[in-house]
Design a protein around this motif. Structure first.
Motif, PDB file in Angstrom:
ATOM      1  N   LYS B 129    -136.426  -0.533  86.310  1.00  0.00           N
ATOM      2  CA  LYS B 129    -136.063  -1.176  87.566  1.00  0.00           C
ATOM      3  C   LYS B 129    -136.160  -2.453  87.491  1.00  0.00           C
ATOM      4  O   LYS B 129    -135.427  -3.492  87.858  1.00  0.00           O
ATOM      5  CB  LYS B 129    -136.949  -0.473  88.813  1.00  0.00           C
ATOM      6  N   SER B 131    -135.796  -4.104  84.809  1.00  0.00           N
ATOM      7  CA  SER B 131    -134.782  -4.706  83.750  1.00  0.00           C
ATOM      8  C   SER B 131    -133.548  -4.925  84.768  1.00  0.00           C
ATOM      9  O   SER B 131    -132.829  -5.887  84.617  1.00  0.00           O
ATOM     10  CB  SER B 131    -134.483  -3.732  82.887  1.00  0.00           C
ATOM     11  N   ALA B 132    -133.149  -3.827  85.609  1.00  0.00           N
ATOM     12  CA  ALA B 132    -131.874  -3.929  86.479  1.00  0.00           C
ATOM     13  C   ALA B 132    -131.850  -4.939  87.275  1.00  0.00           C
ATOM     14  O   ALA B 132    -130.930  -5.656  87.428  1.00  0.00           O
ATOM     15  CB  ALA B 132    -132.061  -2.474  87.128  1.00  0.00           C
ATOM     16  N   LEU B 133    -133.299  -5.224  87.876  1.00  0.00           N
ATOM     17  CA  LEU B 133    -133.336  -6.348  89.100  1.00  0.00           C
ATOM     18  C   LEU B 133    -133.064  -7.700  88.098  1.00  0.00           C
ATOM     19  O   LEU B 133    -132.178  -8.568  88.784  1.00  0.00           O
ATOM     20  CB  LEU B 133    -134.764  -6.216  89.755  1.00  0.00           C
ATOM     21  N   GLU B 135    -131.358  -8.048  85.560  1.00  0.00           N
ATOM     22  CA  GLU B 135    -130.088  -8.229  84.852  1.00  0.00           C
ATOM     23  C   GLU B 135    -128.755  -8.610  86.319  1.00  0.00           C
ATOM     24  O   GLU B 135    -127.867  -9.067  85.962  1.00  0.00           O
ATOM     25  CB  GLU B 135    -129.584  -7.318  84.312  1.00  0.00           C
ATOM     26  N   SER B 136    -129.461  -8.194  87.550  1.00  0.00           N
ATOM     27  CA  SER B 136    -128.324  -8.554  88.520  1.00  0.00           C
ATOM     28  C   SER B 136    -128.695  -9.782  88.988  1.00  0.00           C
ATOM     29  O   SER B 136    -127.711 -10.369  89.628  1.00  0.00           O
ATOM     30  CB  SER B 136    -129.035  -7.753  89.744  1.00  0.00           C
ATOM     31  N   LEU B 137    -129.654 -10.656  88.512  1.00  0.00           N
ATOM     32  CA  LEU B 137    -129.866 -11.940  88.826  1.00  0.00           C
ATOM     33  C   LEU B 137    -129.381 -12.965  87.719  1.00  0.00           C
ATOM     34  O   LEU B 137    -129.081 -14.048  88.099  1.00  0.00           O
ATOM     35  CB  LEU B 137    -131.359 -12.341  89.171  1.00  0.00           C
ATOM     36  N   SER B 138    -129.240 -12.475  86.665  1.00  0.00           N
ATOM     37  CA  SER B 138    -129.129 -13.646  85.310  1.00  0.00           C
ATOM     38  C   SER B 138    -128.344 -12.707  84.256  1.00  0.00           C
ATOM     39  O   SER B 138    -128.941 -11.486  83.905  1.00  0.00           O
ATOM     40  CB  SER B 138    -130.274 -13.981  84.972  1.00  0.00           C
ATOM     41  N   ASN B 143    -134.152  -9.659  78.976  1.00  0.00           N
ATOM     42  CA  ASN B 143    -134.351  -8.837  80.132  1.00  0.00           C
ATOM     43  C   ASN B 143    -134.214  -7.302  80.307  1.00  0.00           C
ATOM     44  O   ASN B 143    -134.190  -6.774  81.148  1.00  0.00           O
ATOM     45  CB  ASN B 143    -133.635  -9.326  81.388  1.00  0.00           C
ATOM     46  N   GLN B 256    -131.023 -19.835  82.945  1.00  0.00           N
ATOM     47  CA  GLN B 256    -130.911 -18.325  83.018  1.00  0.00           C
ATOM     48  C   GLN B 256    -132.226 -17.413  83.504  1.00  0.00           C
ATOM     49  O   GLN B 256    -132.040 -16.559  84.017  1.00  0.00           O
ATOM     50  CB  GLN B 256    -130.147 -17.425  81.793  1.00  0.00           C
ATOM     51  N   THR B 404    -128.796 -18.218  96.166  1.00  0.00           N
ATOM     52  CA  THR B 404    -129.481 -17.283  95.435  1.00  0.00           C
ATOM     53  C   THR B 404    -130.853 -16.777  96.146  1.00  0.00           C
ATOM     54  O   THR B 404    -130.841 -15.465  96.521  1.00  0.00           O
ATOM     55  CB  THR B 404    -130.041 -17.182  93.902  1.00  0.00           C
ATOM     56  N   ILE B 408    -131.278 -13.100  98.664  1.00  0.00           N
ATOM     57  CA  ILE B 408    -132.442 -12.056  98.535  1.00  0.00           C
ATOM     58  C   ILE B 408    -133.268 -12.127  99.605  1.00  0.00           C
ATOM     59  O   ILE B 408    -133.526 -10.894 100.153  1.00  0.00           O
ATOM     60  CB  ILE B 408    -133.351 -12.556  97.202  1.00  0.00           C
TER      61      ILE B 408
END
Lengths: 109, 567
Positions: B129, B131-133, B135-138, B143, B256, B404, B408
């Motif tokens: 989770k 990592s997924a978060l 990768e959704s941001l950058s 990551n 990034q 950004t 959020i």
């Protein structure tokens, strides 16, 4: 080195003793000291395998240049401890036939 | 009167910064900022050769050495009317940018992120989770789930060994900590990566400056970096490209990782966008000069009064009278002899210590004023000036962070939220991202100018008889730095440095106006007076930096808590 004792006395510490008490919250980039540096390098995986801290109890602690007489006279003994440690680690220091005199830059004219 | 809390670094001799606050009903009602160390280098400089001053002034500090070198050579060049070759300007600019990026990264990740990040909570995170978060941001390639798992495993092994290492100094489990375990894990991963990238930025300073801290390559009149593309020992293509590779890598991390991290933390602690504004008069000076004279700059400077961006007044030259004529320092509440308010050229630095007395004198830091007003300096000042002036790079990154964070937090965030504790962190990231582009731009300008065959690095000059007065400013990582010099017959007759932390950490002035640290604390919440995490958050957001002291190590005694609470 803050320790009960007479100015000029040596104190030797290993890694576990140095990090035994946790570091405190810091305000400024000047605050982190030896303990923080050691712990940071350990977490980054680059910490030293061997740690020996050779410390001297200060004679006086104030804004000035140079060492108090008690600390100055402790320098040869502190150097000897470092040499002993190098010996223990299997990398003996080569001793000069005639030792150079102690020559700190701040005492030069 | 409520509880009085003192935060004082007791493990260092001389001490640095001491903060006293009164807490009433869970909020700070009054505050005092005290510099606990005397800096006497100005006195040492009198009678010396002005060409040597920068070597001495770098020793004000062990962190920001470069900045005092830059401001000092600029002050002497200003006094003598020396214009430096454009190569020298670009080389200085690349050093300035690299130093700032190193400093901003270290400040956010290594000195203040732990005020917001609960490391223990990261142990409970789901690495997939996290990592997924991320990768959704950058698009950052480091990551991955594997990276997150590795960091978590490392953290677990530390805890299993009975200790948290460097992270033991945080206020874990404090009620004011509120990131999810996944965000905490991500922050720990980036804490480790940041160690690598701050080092890469600092390498650039070392390559051009010969070493760091305390660069060796400056001279009044230019720089001492010989340029010769056919010589291994000089600045050549190999070294130029070594620098470019490092700057490229650092730019990737800043754009990034640092920028999205600050936006995420800001969004998750959105209430801190409402605390800590304090003094909303802002002062920044222009930097990254594009010409020999210092009349065109890539970073904007100016003043904004009362938080109103429409009051922008630009400072746009190294000769700017608006800056020169408006700076004064007050010692009404500082431990110096007298009770005056003077222009830096006319000041003296005669210490007169009389214990901490909140009503009278309580700090070694003087109180600088601009046109009689306290001013907040630092990245926030420069970002607001740039935003108000429509600076394209600053505006791009400021809007990116605000968008950004707004997405959020599910709120619309305008530049008004930047007047706050978290706004200062956001502004530092925005400024750092701006530098990540400007560093490469100025590297390109330098390479292109060398390519034209211009290898000039120094302008010869002579000292005229009589008196000259000069000032040099630099927008350092912590804000406006200015050095003021009076030269008489080729020797220093007077010298003063008015440094960023003096502007921000200074005490009250003769009119009783609080300095920015003091003003920013009033109204801050304090949930637990024994653990005043919230006070640290606001003070840390300024990136305080009061000069070095010798570190004494106390291994045997339990380090006394540096937080004292008096009922």
């Amino acid at each position: 080195m803050t320790s009960a004792g007479t100015p000029g006395e040596l104190r030797l510490y290993r890694r576990d003793e140095i990090v035994r008490t946790p570091p405190q919250p810091r305000l400024s980039p000047h605050d982190p000291g030896l303990k923080e540096a050691l712990l940071t390098t350990e977490f980054a995986g680059t910490g030293p395998r061997e740690v020996l801290l050779v410390g001297v109890i200060p004679g006086e602690v104030r804004t000035s240049v140079g060492l108090s007489p008690a600390v100055r006279s402790a320098v040869p003994a502190a150097v000897a401890e470092v040499v002993r440690e190098l010996d223990r680690l299997g990398v003996p220091a080569r001793v000069r036939a005639v030792p150079l005199p102690l020559d700190p830059w701040w005492e030069r004219a | 009167m409520g509880k009085r809390i003192t935060v004082d670094p007791i493990t260092r001799i001389e001490g640095h910064l001491r903060i006293d606050v009164e807490v009433d009903g869970g909020k700070v009602s009054n505050s005092w900022s005290s510099g606990q160390m005397f800096r006497g280098i100005e006195e040492i400089l009198k009678g010396r050769d002005p060409r040597d001053a920068w070597i001495f002034t770098q020793r004000f500090c062990g962190v920001c050495t470069t900045v005092h070198a830059i401001a000092s050579v600029r002050a002497v060049e200003n006094a003598l009317g020396v214009e430096i070759p454009i190569n020298a300007q670009y080389i200085r600019n690349v050093i300035i940018a690299a130093h700032a990026m190193h400093d901003h990264i270290v400040h956010f990740y290594h000195l203040s992120a732990l005020d917001w990040v609960d490391v223990v909570s990261a142990l409970k995170a789901d690495p997939a989770k996290a990592s997924a978060l991320a990768e959704s941001l950058s698009p950052w390639p480091r990551n991955s789930k594997r990276e997150m798992e590795a960091v978590q495993a490392k953290l677990k092994s530390f805890v299993a060994g009975g200790q948290l290492g460097i992270f033991t100094n945080g206020y874990w489990g404090h009620p004011a900590m509120r990131l999810s375990p996944e965000v905490n894990l991500l922050a720990v991963a980036h804490y480790l990566q940041a160690l690598e990238y701050q080092q890469k930025a600092n390498k650039v300073v070392a390559i051009l400056g010969s070493k760091t801290p305390n660069i060796q390559n400056l001279a009044v009149g230019g720089v001492a970096n010989a340029i010769n593309l056919d010589n291994q020992a000089a600045l050549n293509m190999e070294k130029l490209y070594m620098i470019k590779d490092l700057l490229d890598e650092v730019a990737g991390f800043i754009q990034q990782v640092y920028l999205p991290d600050v936006a995420a933390v800001g969004a998750m602690y959105a209430e801190w966008l409402g605390y800590g504004a304090g003094v909303t008069n802002y002062l920044a000076v222009p930097d990254m000069p594009l010409d020999s004279k210092g009349t065109q700059f890539d970073l904007p400077g100016g003043t904004i009064m009362g938080g109103d961006l429409s009051t922008l007044k630009l400072i746009d030259s190294f000769q700017e009278p608006y800056f020169r004529d408006n700076v004064t320092e007050s010692i009404a509440h500082a431990w110096y002899d007298g009770d005056w308010d003077k222009h830096p050229w006319d000041e003296d630095t005669v210490p007169k210590y009389t214990d901490f007395d909140a009503e009278k004198k309580y700090s070694w830091v003087k109180a600088p004023r601009f046109g009689g007003k306290p001013m907040q300096v630092g990245p926030l000042a420069q970002v607001l000036v740039g935003y108000a002036a429509g600076h394209p790079i600053i505006k791009k990154y400021a809007d990116q962070v605000l968008t950004t964070a707004g997405a959020i937090a599910k709120a619309k965030l305008g530049p008004g939220v930047l007047h706050s504790t978290l706004g200062r962190h956001a502004a530092r990231a925005i400024r750092c991202a701006t530098f990540s582009e400007l560093a490469l731009k100025h590297w390109g300008l330098l390479a292109a100018n060398i390519g034209k065959g211009d290898h000039t690095i120094f302008t010869p000059f002579t000292f005229p008889a009589g008196e000259q007065r000069g000032f040099g400013f630099h927008e350092a990582p912590r804000g406006v730095l200015s050095h003021w010099v009076v030269i008489r017959d080729g020797k220093i007759a007077n010298y003063q440095a008015v440094v960023p932390s003096t502007w921000n950490a200074g005490p009250r002035d003769e009119k009783g106006q609080k300095g920015p640290y003091e003003a920013s604390l009033v109204g801050n919440p304090v949930a637990d007076a024994e653990k005043p995490l919230e006070v640290l958050r606001t003070i840390h957001s300024f990136d305080p930096c009061l000069a070095c002291a010798i570190h004494t190590v106390d291994v045997e005694g339990n380090e006394l808590s540096r937080v004292k609470t008096l009922a």
